[in-house]
Design a protein around this motif. Structure first.
Motif, PDB file in Angstrom:
ATOM      1  N   LEU A   1      21.270  -8.439   0.261  1.00  0.00           N
ATOM      2  CA  LEU A   1      21.491  -7.640  -0.636  1.00  0.00           C
ATOM      3  C   LEU A   1      20.200  -7.610  -1.744  1.00  0.00           C
ATOM      4  CD1 LEU A   1      23.016 -11.217  -1.319  1.00  0.00           C
ATOM      5  CD2 LEU A   1      24.057  -9.481  -0.740  1.00  0.00           C
ATOM      6  N   GLU A   2      21.302  -6.660  -2.601  1.00  0.00           N
ATOM      7  CA  GLU A   2      19.965  -5.647  -3.440  1.00  0.00           C
ATOM      8  C   GLU A   2      19.946  -6.389  -4.162  1.00  0.00           C
ATOM      9  OE1 GLU A   2      19.442  -2.410  -3.122  1.00  0.00           O
ATOM     10  OE2 GLU A   2      20.860  -2.011  -1.757  1.00  0.00           O
ATOM     11  N   LYS A   3      17.978  -6.678  -4.639  1.00  0.00           N
ATOM     12  CA  LYS A   3      17.850  -7.540  -6.530  1.00  0.00           C
ATOM     13  C   LYS A   3      18.837  -7.335  -7.083  1.00  0.00           C
ATOM     14  CE  LYS A   3      13.861  -7.285  -8.931  1.00  0.00           C
ATOM     15  NZ  LYS A   3      13.981  -6.805 -10.223  1.00  0.00           N
ATOM     16  N   ASP A   4      18.604  -8.838  -7.070  1.00  0.00           N
ATOM     17  CA  ASP A   4      19.931  -8.485  -8.708  1.00  0.00           C
ATOM     18  C   ASP A   4      21.856  -9.090  -8.332  1.00  0.00           C
ATOM     19  OD1 ASP A   4      17.944  -9.935 -10.498  1.00  0.00           O
ATOM     20  OD2 ASP A   4      17.344  -7.973 -11.395  1.00  0.00           O
ATOM     21  N   THR A   5      21.595  -9.105  -7.271  1.00  0.00           N
ATOM     22  CA  THR A   5      23.160  -8.639  -6.370  1.00  0.00           C
ATOM     23  C   THR A   5      23.841  -9.517  -7.837  1.00  0.00           C
ATOM     24  OG1 THR A   5      22.428  -7.939  -4.456  1.00  0.00           O
ATOM     25  CG2 THR A   5      24.804  -8.802  -4.816  1.00  0.00           C
ATOM     26  N   ILE A   6      25.050  -9.828  -7.897  1.00  0.00           N
ATOM     27  CA  ILE A   6      26.101 -10.608  -9.078  1.00  0.00           C
ATOM     28  C   ILE A   6      26.404 -11.338  -7.840  1.00  0.00           C
ATOM     29  CG2 ILE A   6      27.484 -11.208 -10.503  1.00  0.00           C
ATOM     30  CD1 ILE A   6      26.649  -8.077 -11.859  1.00  0.00           C
TER      31      ILE A   6
END
Length: 190
Positions: A105-110
C-alpha cells in the motif's frame, strides 16, 4: 433416351424451382426508425502520475483535453502537479484506498477501519501536495468502494471541499455511483 433425359432434366429443374419457392425466406418490411442521435462525451484520464518525471516532456505535446490523476506524497508529486496544471491539463488527486487484494500500500492509504476525522486529515495532507486538484479518483480501492460506510465518509469529505469523485471502477460491486447520487456529489465513472 434423349426424351427421357429431357423429361428428367425438366422434372429436376421444376423440383429445384419448387424447393426454392418453398424455402425462400419471407422478409417483412418493417418501418425503420431513424437512428436516434446521442451526444456523447469522452474523457481521457491518465492515472499514477508522480512516481517520476519521465513523461512530463512528452505530455506537453498532447493538445487535447486530458485529466491527470496524481498520487500524493511522492518525491515528484508537487512538481508533476504544477507542471501538468501549467500545461493546461486538469489535475485530480489519485487517492490511495485499500484494495481487497494484498498489495504493497502507498503511504497513508485510506483503509476500511479508519474514521472520518482521520480520512479528513489524510485528504487535507494529500490535497496540499496535489495542488490544483479539481477532483478525486480512487487508486486501487476495491475494498473501500464496495463498503458503504467508508465510501460515505470519503464522499462527505470530498463534498465539503467542493470536489468531484471519479470512480476508477476497480470492482463491479462499487456502490459509489448510487451513494454519490444520494449525496448530490458530482460524480463520474470509468
Amino acid at each position: 433416351m434423349k426424351n427421357k433425359f429431357l423429361i428428367i432434366s425438366a422434372a429436376v429443374l421444376l423440383l429445384f424451382i419448387f424447393i426454392a419457392i418453398m424455402l425462400k425466406p419471407v422478409y417483412k418490411q418493417e418501418a425503420r426508425r431513424p437512428a436516434r442521435a446521442v451526444k456523447g462525451r469522452i474523457a481521457i484520464v491518465i492515472d499514477d502520475w508522480g512516481y517520476h518525471l519521465n513523461n512530463l516532456e512528452i505530455i506537453g505535446q498532447i493538445k487535447q483535453p486530458l485529466t491527470c490523476a496524481v498520487l500524493p506524497g511522492l518525491k515528484n508529486t508537487q512538481v508533476v502537479a504544477q507542471k501538468l496544471d501549467k500545461l493546461g491539463f486538469e489535475v485530480i488527486l489519485h487517492l490511495p484506498m485499500e484494495p481487497k487484494e494484498k498489495y504493497r500500500l502507498e503511504k497513508d492509504t485510506i483503509t476500511i477501519n479508519m474514521r472520518q476525522p482521520q480520512i479528513g486529515r489524510i485528504l487535507d495532507q494529500d490535497l496540499a501536495t496535489v495542488i490544483f486538484a479539481k477532483g478525486i479518483s480512487n487508486h486501487m480501492g476495491s475494498r473501500i468502494t464496495e463498503d458503504l460506510n467508508s465510501s460515505r465518509m470519503i464522499m462527505l469529505e470530498i463534498k465539503k471541499r467542493n470536489l468531484y469523485f471519479l470512480d476508477s471502477f476497480v470492482t463491479a460491486k462499487s456502490i459509489c455511483a448510487l451513494l454519490a447520487r444520494k449525496m448530490s456529489l458530482r460524480f463520474a465513472k470509468r
